[in-house]
Design an enzyme around this catalytic site. Sequence first.
Site, mmCIF file in Angstrom:
data_model
loop_
_atom_site.group_PDB
_atom_site.id
_atom_site.type_symbol
_atom_site.label_atom_id
_atom_site.label_comp_id
_atom_site.label_asym_id
_atom_site.label_seq_id
_atom_site.Cartn_x
_atom_site.Cartn_y
_atom_site.Cartn_z
ATOM 1 N N SER A 37 8.879 -19.647 4.614
ATOM 2 C CA SER A 37 8.124 -18.615 3.892
ATOM 3 C C SER A 37 7.412 -19.167 2.669
ATOM 4 C CB SER A 37 9.056 -17.486 3.458
ATOM 5 O OG SER A 37 10.079 -17.980 2.614
ATOM 6 N N ASN B 9 20.167 -14.573 -0.957
ATOM 7 C CA ASN B 9 20.005 -13.151 -0.665
ATOM 8 C C ASN B 9 19.834 -12.324 -1.934
ATOM 9 O OD1 ASN B 9 20.447 -14.045 1.910
ATOM 10 N ND2 ASN B 9 22.412 -13.009 2.194
ATOM 11 N N THR C 220 -16.636 23.587 -1.211
ATOM 12 C CA THR C 220 -15.512 23.715 -0.287
ATOM 13 C C THR C 220 -16.105 23.568 1.106
ATOM 14 O OG1 THR C 220 -15.705 26.126 -0.087
ATOM 15 C CG2 THR C 220 -14.251 25.279 -1.818
ATOM 16 N N LYS D 102 -33.190 -0.630 0.291
ATOM 17 C CA LYS D 102 -31.792 -0.203 0.306
ATOM 18 C C LYS D 102 -31.021 -0.659 -0.933
ATOM 19 C CE LYS D 102 -29.776 1.473 3.219
ATOM 20 N NZ LYS D 102 -29.203 0.815 4.409
ATOM 21 N N GLU E 114 -17.432 1.722 -0.562
ATOM 22 C CA GLU E 114 -17.157 1.652 0.872
ATOM 23 C C GLU E 114 -15.981 0.729 1.170
ATOM 24 O OE1 GLU E 114 -21.704 2.516 2.507
ATOM 25 O OE2 GLU E 114 -20.911 0.478 2.529
ATOM 26 N N GLN F 192 12.300 -11.371 5.342
ATOM 27 C CA GLN F 192 11.272 -12.320 4.917
ATOM 28 C C GLN F 192 9.883 -11.703 5.068
ATOM 29 O OE1 GLN F 192 11.715 -16.600 5.824
ATOM 30 N NE2 GLN F 192 9.797 -16.411 6.947
#
Length: 482
Positions: A42, A129, A174, A302, A309, A341
């Site tokens: 890991s 642990n 609404t 544009k 977004e 993990q």
Amino acid sequence: MTQDSAHDNPAATTTASTGEAKLWGGRFSEPTDAFVERFTASVAFDRRLYREDIQGSQAHARMLAKVGVLTEAEADQILQGLDAIRDEIAADAFDWQVGREDVHMNIEARLIERIGEVGKKLHTGRSRNDQVATDIRLWLRASIDDILVLIRAYQEGLVDLAERESESIMPGFTHLQTAQPVTFGHHMLAWYEMLERDAERLRDVRRRVNILPLGSAALAGTPYPLDREYTAELLGFDGVSRNSLDAVSDRDFAIEFTAAAATLMMHLSRQAEELILWTSAQFAFIELPDRYCTGSSIMPQKKNPDVPELVRGKTGRVYGHLMSLLTLMKSQPLAYNKDNQEDKEPLFDTVDTLLGSLRAFGDMVPNLEVRRASTLAATRKGFATATDLADYLVGRGVAFRDAHEIVGRAVRVAQEQGVDLADLPLAALQAISPAVGDDVYTVLTPEGSAAARNLIGGTAPEQVRRQVSAAREHLRSLSAGS
């Protein structure tokens, strides 16, 4: 509970890639398979916990010296060695090795290289642990604090924007249909309230994060006379875990945080959706700062709202991380399992996504430009003051249900003529209801409609300014208490 050392056992398991002996390898008779070594490691992602791992190890060493497991001289050696390792990592001069599996074993092995046999004593009374559970809690606690700072900064920006636009009229919706006039400032304070609930949730989650598991060892505690309360004090935890089995295997705090994060991202996504709509030519309510937009490779006109977004899109990945963590934990027996993990990458990415999204919105939204003429013109469409006309009739003795019917007929007449209610002649309105007087036009303007809702929580400019003052006072109190 001393850990067996592969340095004392020539037959111990070795690292497949380097031939280095494993720190846990005394029980094994052959090297770990090279693929398994890579598959189970890991360190590629948990190395970002190095500060917390060193912080926890240093507190553990101080505590071991306090209870007499280490001498003061040994503790000093360990502390200095860990300081040096932290500097190595910060300078990108640390040799991270997959064969050492994770951040904990990489740092411990390097400590032993630097200071020799004394380094092997650090792991007394603990396990990976409870060590990793401590590291994650330290890291998440700090991350929550960072997120709360950004939420507060965004809220401050929204409050400034709300004050600036306290009298700017826009349509409230609404079903995405024009409903009633509101002020733009009132709308921004609705976003503020969403974020306030998010901050409250995160502060509440932080309380449950801030419990120390260290001292639980592998799963059953340890026979060493550890002073867990002292360790908790050194690390700034509010208390210690009460059950060792639960402490090493609990990831509720990560799930709870990610659930709060998913809700926060949902709120940002709703805000993003409105920003995207409002920037379109069909609405033209706002202009976003150019630095938060992009253009088109083929259409020169544009101006794309890419940041909103992306925030809207990134919401989905946080939802996915929540489901991932819930699924990760759903079938695990007590206590720790290697499955855990897999908790880190979803948690890390959730925090990164939140920090990025909040940082973007915290600068972008307060600096948007409101096109007040457009928002006012839009409010004059869609009969936004119809409810005000009904309320006006009620005030002149007409039952509300009858008033509702009368206004419905007035709307139909206005539609047929292609005008707003405020543009109907007085004679036309009085033909529909003799209760209409010549003062009716004071309630048919968007400005009059908004100003009339001058109650706590209302959209009137006066109320917006009051809410702005209250919000600023609240944010100041949070800053003073942090």
